[in-house]
Design a protein around this motif. Structure first.
Motif, PDB file in Angstrom:
ATOM      1  N   THR A 131     -31.431 -22.315  10.812  1.00 13.35           N
ATOM      2  CA  THR A 131     -32.768 -22.728  10.361  1.00 13.35           C
ATOM      3  C   THR A 131     -32.842 -24.238  10.498  1.00 13.35           C
ATOM      4  N   ILE A 132     -34.060 -24.741  10.547  1.00 10.80           N
ATOM      5  CA  ILE A 132     -34.223 -26.194  10.665  1.00 10.80           C
ATOM      6  C   ILE A 132     -34.265 -26.816   9.274  1.00 10.80           C
ATOM      7  N   LEU A 133     -33.412 -27.799   9.073  1.00  9.35           N
ATOM      8  CA  LEU A 133     -33.378 -28.515   7.799  1.00  9.35           C
ATOM      9  C   LEU A 133     -33.774 -29.956   8.030  1.00  9.35           C
ATOM     10  N   THR A 134     -34.590 -30.511   7.122  1.00  9.65           N
ATOM     11  CA  THR A 134     -34.902 -31.930   7.232  1.00  9.65           C
ATOM     12  C   THR A 134     -33.768 -32.744   6.610  1.00  9.65           C
ATOM     13  N   PHE A 135     -33.712 -34.002   6.988  1.00  7.72           N
ATOM     14  CA  PHE A 135     -32.705 -34.882   6.388  1.00  7.72           C
ATOM     15  C   PHE A 135     -32.876 -34.895   4.867  1.00  7.72           C
ATOM     16  N   TYR A 136     -34.118 -34.908   4.448  1.00  5.80           N
ATOM     17  CA  TYR A 136     -34.373 -34.966   3.020  1.00  5.80           C
ATOM     18  C   TYR A 136     -33.787 -33.762   2.296  1.00  5.80           C
ATOM     19  N   GLU A 137     -33.985 -32.584   2.920  1.00  5.43           N
ATOM     20  CA  GLU A 137     -33.475 -31.364   2.293  1.00  5.43           C
ATOM     21  C   GLU A 137     -31.950 -31.390   2.182  1.00  5.43           C
ATOM     22  N   ILE A 138     -31.326 -32.059   3.131  1.00  9.38           N
ATOM     23  CA  ILE A 138     -29.866 -32.111   3.126  1.00  9.38           C
ATOM     24  C   ILE A 138     -29.370 -33.049   2.027  1.00  9.38           C
ATOM     25  N   THR A 139     -30.026 -34.199   1.890  1.00  9.75           N
ATOM     26  CA  THR A 139     -29.520 -35.182   0.931  1.00  9.75           C
ATOM     27  C   THR A 139     -30.136 -35.025  -0.460  1.00  9.75           C
ATOM     28  N   ASN A 140     -31.104 -34.122  -0.581  1.00 12.75           N
ATOM     29  CA  ASN A 140     -31.685 -33.852  -1.904  1.00 12.75           C
ATOM     30  C   ASN A 140     -31.816 -32.345  -2.128  1.00 12.75           C
ATOM     31  N   PRO A 141     -30.706 -31.641  -2.103  1.00 14.27           N
ATOM     32  CA  PRO A 141     -30.766 -30.183  -2.206  1.00 14.27           C
ATOM     33  C   PRO A 141     -31.072 -29.751  -3.632  1.00 14.27           C
ATOM     34  N   PRO A 142     -31.599 -28.545  -3.816  1.00 13.72           N
ATOM     35  CA  PRO A 142     -31.882 -28.050  -5.167  1.00 13.72           C
ATOM     36  C   PRO A 142     -30.611 -27.867  -5.981  1.00 13.72           C
ATOM     37  N   VAL A 143     -29.537 -27.474  -5.306  1.00 12.31           N
ATOM     38  CA  VAL A 143     -28.255 -27.328  -5.998  1.00 12.31           C
ATOM     39  C   VAL A 143     -27.352 -28.480  -5.561  1.00 12.31           C
ATOM     40  N   PRO A 144     -26.750 -29.205  -6.517  1.00 12.91           N
ATOM     41  CA  PRO A 144     -25.922 -30.366  -6.139  1.00 12.91           C
ATOM     42  C   PRO A 144     -24.869 -30.004  -5.096  1.00 12.91           C
ATOM     43  N   SER A 145     -24.710 -30.884  -4.142  1.00 13.58           N
ATOM     44  CA  SER A 145     -23.720 -30.663  -3.085  1.00 13.58           C
ATOM     45  C   SER A 145     -23.005 -31.981  -2.827  1.00 13.58           C
ATOM     46  N   PRO A 146     -21.929 -31.963  -2.067  1.00 13.88           N
ATOM     47  CA  PRO A 146     -21.236 -33.216  -1.768  1.00 13.88           C
ATOM     48  C   PRO A 146     -22.081 -34.184  -0.923  1.00 13.88           C
TER      49      PRO A 146
END
Lengths: 251, 182
Positions: free
Chosen positions: B126-141
């Motif tokens: 799926t296509i993810l925006t940069f924003y979605e990667i660095t501001n995910p709903p569930v905390p990630s590294p």
């Protein structure tokens, strides 16, 4: 717990032990298998001895080489630090007690790892502290005394590794580099001991009566040539020289 | 747990660029280790000497008020240059020599973390925006990963066919690909 004793007693013990082991083993294997095993062990042991002999001077002189050799031994399942139970080839090759050899390796390890910081000179007290810490961490019991360390270093002295104990003032120092301290440096070191490692030109001058030039040359050599001194510019004291070799580090 | 500064940090000469070559090398090595471990512990991606907005998150690392010492600008610049030369940092923004982006994790390591995250959150293909990667709903590294680092990581994944960069009008995105069956 390794037993400290003369090489003679240890060697006798080992021989008895290996004879026993062979006899137990032979009751469960055929004679041919035992003979084959013995011959393979003998061949391997001979190869290892040959290697150790031809590289003896390297192993004695170079702590890094020795570490690499030990790593190789570990990788092929030979433990050069093993006690009498496993049969210590090192003791036979180099004529050392296992316990003593192990301590020697630890002393070398500490000297090498602190060398950049202190220029290859460490106070006996500090070496002892780090040794105790190291042995405590690895669970090897038995307290280490200054005598134990001194004996280890005496052995290394004869191996020509550049290790030497010398006195500065009332403190014992351990040198782990080939280069000896020149006399003037020894004096500065002694002064540094009484001032927690920190000296400056004026202080050295007043305590020795040397000319300014002589003081400067000694300090410059310690800073630039031998890596024995760190420099700091203090607002009030001016240029200050610190000698890590006489400091205690709490890390 | 708090970050524990090494004991050498309480020693005045540590803050003074040593003139002796061997000593200077040891000193630089210690500072490198301190800077990277401090950054990793506090999750600081950038080292901006003298930030515009206080408080300065680097104050504790680069100075020791108890002994009245601090890293002076010339020495700090030299240390930063050394970090960059070792591939442990890059100048960011580019074309200046004062602030750096620190690689307390290398871009190649970030690439693996990024791909693992996309995979384990079922977001491959799926296509993810940069924003979605660095501001995910569930905390990630990957929370708040700086964009230059994110781009570097994506570029590395693209080389092995595991991601495709998608440039957009306002920001970019990426598509991750599930590994092809062999």
């Amino acid at each position: 717990m390794y037993r400290r004793g003369g090489a003679g007693i240890a060697a006798f013990d080992r021989h008895t032990q290996s004879t026993q082991s062979y006899s137990e083993l032979s009751s469960s294997l055929t004679a041919t298998q035992v003979a084959s095993l013995q011959s393979q062990l003998a061949t391997f042991r001979a190869s290892l001895s040959r290697f150790a002999s031809s590289h003896r001077s390297d192993i004695r002189r170079d702590p890094e080489f020795r570490r690499a050799f030990q790593q190789m031994c570990a990788a092929i399942g030979v433990d050069p630090l093993a006690g009498p139970r496993k049969g210590s080839w090192w003791a036979e090759l180099l004529g050392l007690g296992d316990w003593q050899y192990e301590l020697g390796v630890q002393v070398v390890g500490i000297c090498v790892s602190t060398r950049e910081r202190n220029g290859g000179i460490i106070e006996m007290r500090e070496l002892l502290r780090l040794l105790t810490k190291l042995r405590g961490l690895s669970g090897i019991d038995g307290a280490i005394t200054e005598d134990d360390v001194a004996r280890s270093i005496k052995i290394m002295e004869t191996l020509g590794a550049g290790y030497e104990i010398f006195q500065v003032g009332d403190k014992k120092m351990v040198r782990s580099v080939f280069k000896e301290l020149d006399n003037d440096q020894a004096v500065v070191l002694e002064i540094a001991q009484s001032t927690n490692g920190r000296v400056d030109e004026k202080g050295v001058q007043s305590k020795t009566g040397w000319t300014v030039e002589r003081v400067r040359v000694a300090l410059d050599n310690m800073v630039f040539r031998d890596g024995l001194c760190w420099v700091d510019e203090d607002e009030q004291l001016g240029t200050v020289y610190w000698v890590p070799a006489v400091m205690i580090w709490y890390d | 747990a708090g970050y524990v500064l090494p004991s050498i940090h309480a020693w005045p000469p540590f803050f003074y660029q040593q003139p002796g070559a061997a000593t200077q090398a040891t000193q630089a090595e210690q500072w490198t280790r301190l800077i990277l471990s401090y950054a990793r512990h506090h999750r600081l991606f950038h080292l901006h000497p003298h930030p515009v907005h206080p408080p300065d998150p680097w104050a504790d690392a680069l100075a020791n008020p108890r002994i009245k010492r601090s890293l002076k600008a010339p020495y700090l610049s030299s240390l930063l240059a050394s970090l960059v030369a070792q591939g442990l940092a890059v100048y960011d923004p580019p074309k200046q020599l004062h602030s750096v982006l620190l690689y307390w994790r290398l871009p190649s390591e970030w690439a693996e973390i990024l791909f693992d995250w996309a995979s384990s959150t079922a977001q491959l293909n799926t296509i993810l925006t940069f924003y979605e990667i660095t501001n995910p709903p569930v905390p990630s590294p990957l929370v708040d990963l700086p964009l230059p680092l994110l781009r570097s990581a994506i570029a590395i994944l693209a080389k092995s066919g595991r991601a495709q960069l998608i440039e957009g009008a306002d920001g970019g995105g990426v598509r991750f690909f599930s590994p092809k069956p062999s």
